[in-house]
Motif scaffolding. Structure first.
Motif, PDB file in Angstrom:
ATOM      1  N   GLN A  62     120.770  19.885   4.747  1.00 21.39           N
ATOM      2  CA  GLN A  62     119.705  20.116   3.768  1.00 21.39           C
ATOM      3  C   GLN A  62     119.972  21.389   2.973  1.00 21.39           C
ATOM      4  O   GLN A  62     119.794  21.423   1.742  1.00 21.39           O
ATOM      5  N   SER A  63     120.450  22.440   3.647  1.00 17.32           N
ATOM      6  CA  SER A  63     120.767  23.695   2.959  1.00 17.32           C
ATOM      7  C   SER A  63     121.945  23.524   2.004  1.00 17.32           C
ATOM      8  O   SER A  63     121.992  24.151   0.941  1.00 17.32           O
ATOM      9  N   VAL A  64     122.902  22.666   2.362  1.00 16.95           N
ATOM     10  CA  VAL A  64     124.032  22.396   1.462  1.00 16.95           C
ATOM     11  C   VAL A  64     123.530  21.718   0.185  1.00 16.95           C
ATOM     12  O   VAL A  64     123.943  22.069  -0.935  1.00 16.95           O
ATOM     13  N   ALA A  65     122.628  20.733   0.341  1.00 18.98           N
ATOM     14  CA  ALA A  65     122.063  20.066  -0.840  1.00 18.98           C
ATOM     15  C   ALA A  65     121.281  21.048  -1.703  1.00 18.98           C
ATOM     16  O   ALA A  65     121.355  21.009  -2.941  1.00 18.98           O
ATOM     17  N   GLU A  66     120.542  21.953  -1.065  1.00 18.39           N
ATOM     18  CA  GLU A  66     119.811  22.969  -1.817  1.00 18.39           C
ATOM     19  C   GLU A  66     120.770  23.864  -2.600  1.00 18.39           C
ATOM     20  O   GLU A  66     120.471  24.274  -3.727  1.00 18.39           O
ATOM     21  N   SER A  67     121.905  24.180  -2.011  1.00 19.51           N
ATOM     22  CA  SER A  67     122.877  25.033  -2.699  1.00 19.51           C
ATOM     23  C   SER A  67     123.466  24.331  -3.913  1.00 19.51           C
ATOM     24  O   SER A  67     123.650  24.946  -4.967  1.00 19.51           O
ATOM     25  N   LEU A  68     123.756  23.033  -3.779  1.00 17.95           N
ATOM     26  CA  LEU A  68     124.324  22.289  -4.908  1.00 17.95           C
ATOM     27  C   LEU A  68     123.332  22.158  -6.059  1.00 17.95           C
ATOM     28  O   LEU A  68     123.703  22.251  -7.231  1.00 17.95           O
ATOM     29  N   LEU A  69     122.076  21.947  -5.730  1.00 21.76           N
ATOM     30  CA  LEU A  69     121.055  21.675  -6.747  1.00 21.76           C
ATOM     31  C   LEU A  69     120.022  22.789  -6.797  1.00 21.76           C
ATOM     32  O   LEU A  69     118.836  22.547  -7.020  1.00 21.76           O
TER      33      LEU A  69
END
Length: 598
Positions: A226-233
């Motif tokens: 979830q944190s990776v997705a937040e970083s991308l977007l």
């Protein structure tokens, strides 16, 4: 254009397209969550995770589509200065980009800046995530000690009962302030020193069950992804809102599992309240029992949920609007890369009636497409004039259309009502039911028009005759009274005990429970303060049609003078009344009053 520049160009357009795509996904998720408000948190959690994954899938698909279409885009032609056809030598017209094309070109030029800013933001987010993981790892090694033998035995027995086969360590920590889970392959549960003091064995077991639920559900791994997705977007607020919903529903899922394994929601709610008094400084990558909204979680455990703020009709309307917007945006995105200059001339021909013969022969000295155009038989309106007329007509139509207001809001605007007369024929035939009317309320608060939506035929005329005499306070928008539309429900019952209608509770369907408007802090009893005692008092009460507490009683006592002070405070609470079928009614509640020395 080099390969690197081409990829940056495609990725920049992908980021810009995701601005409306992410907003649309969040809007759809909000509607779905409103429709699923009565369902299990596990279902809502799955929907939220699917929405976050859909964001990433949409980003990838958009990148692929933009990459495919970008290579085959044709240049647009230039516009004639006066915007009209004819009047140039040899009757030649040079077709120019529209304002939309000019906006596209401006965005095209800003793409390098967009990609650079995104790269800097992404680097900062990745750095933040890396530091969080490192800090979480240090929590396992710094300031920790083994838990007591009793706590360890209770923890291991609960782990076996739940069915977790992996080894899980239980440690006391001087760093964290609330229980937390760190790690996925070799998870560790950290308990703050002194955090379990004053809790019963059942409450301690419930706290352990909550943390073990995170481990069983692999929430630590999901949190990292979830944190990776937040970083991308990171640049889109809708992504952060979706991520917040995931964290909230995750805590509710673990609360449900903890209660199912321990069996006492009230004691677990008391344990959560005591944890709420301890502020957390754990890294964001850890999972702890103090996550989410503690007030919402405690109210939910005590069956005091607020009703959903979004009515089903409004949700379905927004969903329909969202699908229309999605179709328009998708069509526009497709047209952006598919329309050629020839298509644009043919569209102009279809709209204005100008007959044109298109010459698409290539010119070595020019990229322009040239058209020989015959003069129109009569003067034409320019595109700007047509747009102005369309906007003015749309605004005029919107002014004439009443604004939709929910029945619960209009119930608070009622000045006077007239009770319907029960038709004698319907009474003899023992016909009961509810008549639902669609009403138009004027700027002065009078009922202008009524339309029957549903209800027994024998009761319709009586309901209409009564409602036509109702009076409302004018509904104000920006300080001005306006015409509104709403629904009105009129219920007919033959029961001789019609005046003794059961009060609303959380289990009643068709009831909207009271909303707390103002609360009073309870006075701390002097004898309890001297004894340094704390406690929790649960007060049962009835909220009348005016929002005033009545029939107060102690449901769960704490002694030490807490009960009297809790009653004094709750007696001064004020509520927005409960409603049944859009009208104020009586409701029963239980209020938890906490006394805590800090």
């Amino acid at each position: 254009m080099t390969t690197g520049q081409y990829l940056a160009h495609v990725f920049g357009w992908t980021l810009l397209h995701f601005c409306w795509q992410g907003t649309l996904i969040a809007l759809l998720l909000a509607c779905v969550l409103a429709l699923l408000s009565k369902h299990s948190p596990q279902l809502r959690y799955g929907v939220c995770c699917a929405a976050l994954a859909l964001n990433l899938v949409t980003l990838a698909i958009t990148f692929e589509r933009v990459a495919v279409n970008d290579g085959g885009r044709l240049r647009h032609a230039v516009v004639s200065p006066n915007g009209w056809f004819g009047g140039v030598p040899e009757d030649l017209v040079q077709v120019t980009p529209s304002r939309l094309d000019e906006l596209e070109q401006a965005l095209d030029h800003s793409l390098p800046v967009v990609v650079i800013v995104w790269s800097l933001g992404f680097a900062l987010c990745v750095t933040r995530l890396s530091l969080g993981l490192a800090a979480a790892r240090r929590l396992r090694l710094t300031g920790t000690m083994p838990a007591s033998i009793e706590e360890t035995h209770l923890f291991l027995a609960l782990r076996e009962r739940i069915g977790i086969d992996r080894p899980v360590r239980l440690l006391r920590s001087a760093v964290v302030q609330v229980p937390a889970v760190v790690g996925w392959l070799r998870p560790v549960v950290l308990i703050p020193i002194g955090a379990l003091a004053g809790l019963s064995q059942v409450q301690i077991e419930a706290i352990f069950a909550h943390e073990l639920a995170h481990i069983r559900r692999h929430d630590y791994l999901v949190g990292i992804l979830q944190s990776v997705a937040e970083s991308l977007l990171f640049y889109h607020p809708a992504v952060w809102w979706i991520s917040h919903q995931i964290r909230k529903e995750r805590e509710l899922c673990c609360d449900d599992l903890a209660v199912s394994w321990t069996g006492d929601p009230v004691l677990y709610a008391h344990a959560l309240f005591q944890l709420a008094a301890q502020r957390s400084n754990s890294p964001a990558i850890t999972l702890n029992a103090n996550g989410g909204s503690l007030t919402m979680r405690i109210r939910r455990l005590l069956n005091q949920n607020n009703p959903p703020a979004v009515q089903p009709f409004a949700v379905l309307s927004v969903l329909a609007l969202a699908f229309i917007v999605a179709g328009v945006c998708f069509s526009s995105a497709q047209a952006q890369h598919s329309l050629t200059a020839v298509d644009r001339l043919n569209m102009i021909h279809a709209i204005t009636g100008v007959h044109s013969v298109i010459d698409t022969a290539s010119k070595e000295s020019s990229d322009l497409m040239v058209a020989k155009v015959a003069q129109p038989a009569q003067p034409l309106l320019t595109t700007a004039d047509l747009s102005t007329l369309a906007v003015a007509d749309q605004k005029e139509q919107e002014k004439k259309k009443p604004i939709r207001v929910s029945a619960s809001i209009m119930a608070g605007q009622i000045v006077s009502t007239v009770n319907p007369v029960y038709p004698e024929a319907a009474r003899k035939a023992r016909i009961e039911g509810t008549v639902v009317l669609h009403a138009i309320i004027s700027e002065t608060g009078d009922v202008m028009a009524l339309q029957v939506l549903s209800g027994p035929t024998a009761l319709l005329d009586s309901a209409i005759d009564a409602v036509q005499q109702w009076k409302y306070k004018p509904y104000l928008l920006n300080g001005q009274p306006i015409e509104v539309s709403t629904t009105i429900s009129v219920t007919y019952s033959i029961s001789d005990e019609s005046s003794a209608v059961a009060p609303c509770t959380t289990q009643n369907s068709g009831c909207t429970m009271p909303v707390l408007l103002s609360a009073v802090e309870p006075e701390y009893p002097s004898q309890a303060r001297e004894a340094k005692s704390s406690g929790v008092v649960i007060v049962s009460l009835t909220v009348d049609e005016k929002g005033t507490p009545q029939n107060l009683a102690v449901f769960s006592s704490a002694g030490h003078g807490f009960d009297e002070k809790a009653l004094e405070a709750v007696r001064r609470y004020r509520f927005q009344p409960a409603t049944r079928n859009g009208l104020p009614t009586v409701a029963e509640l239980k209020i938890t009053v906490n006394f805590q020395l800090f």
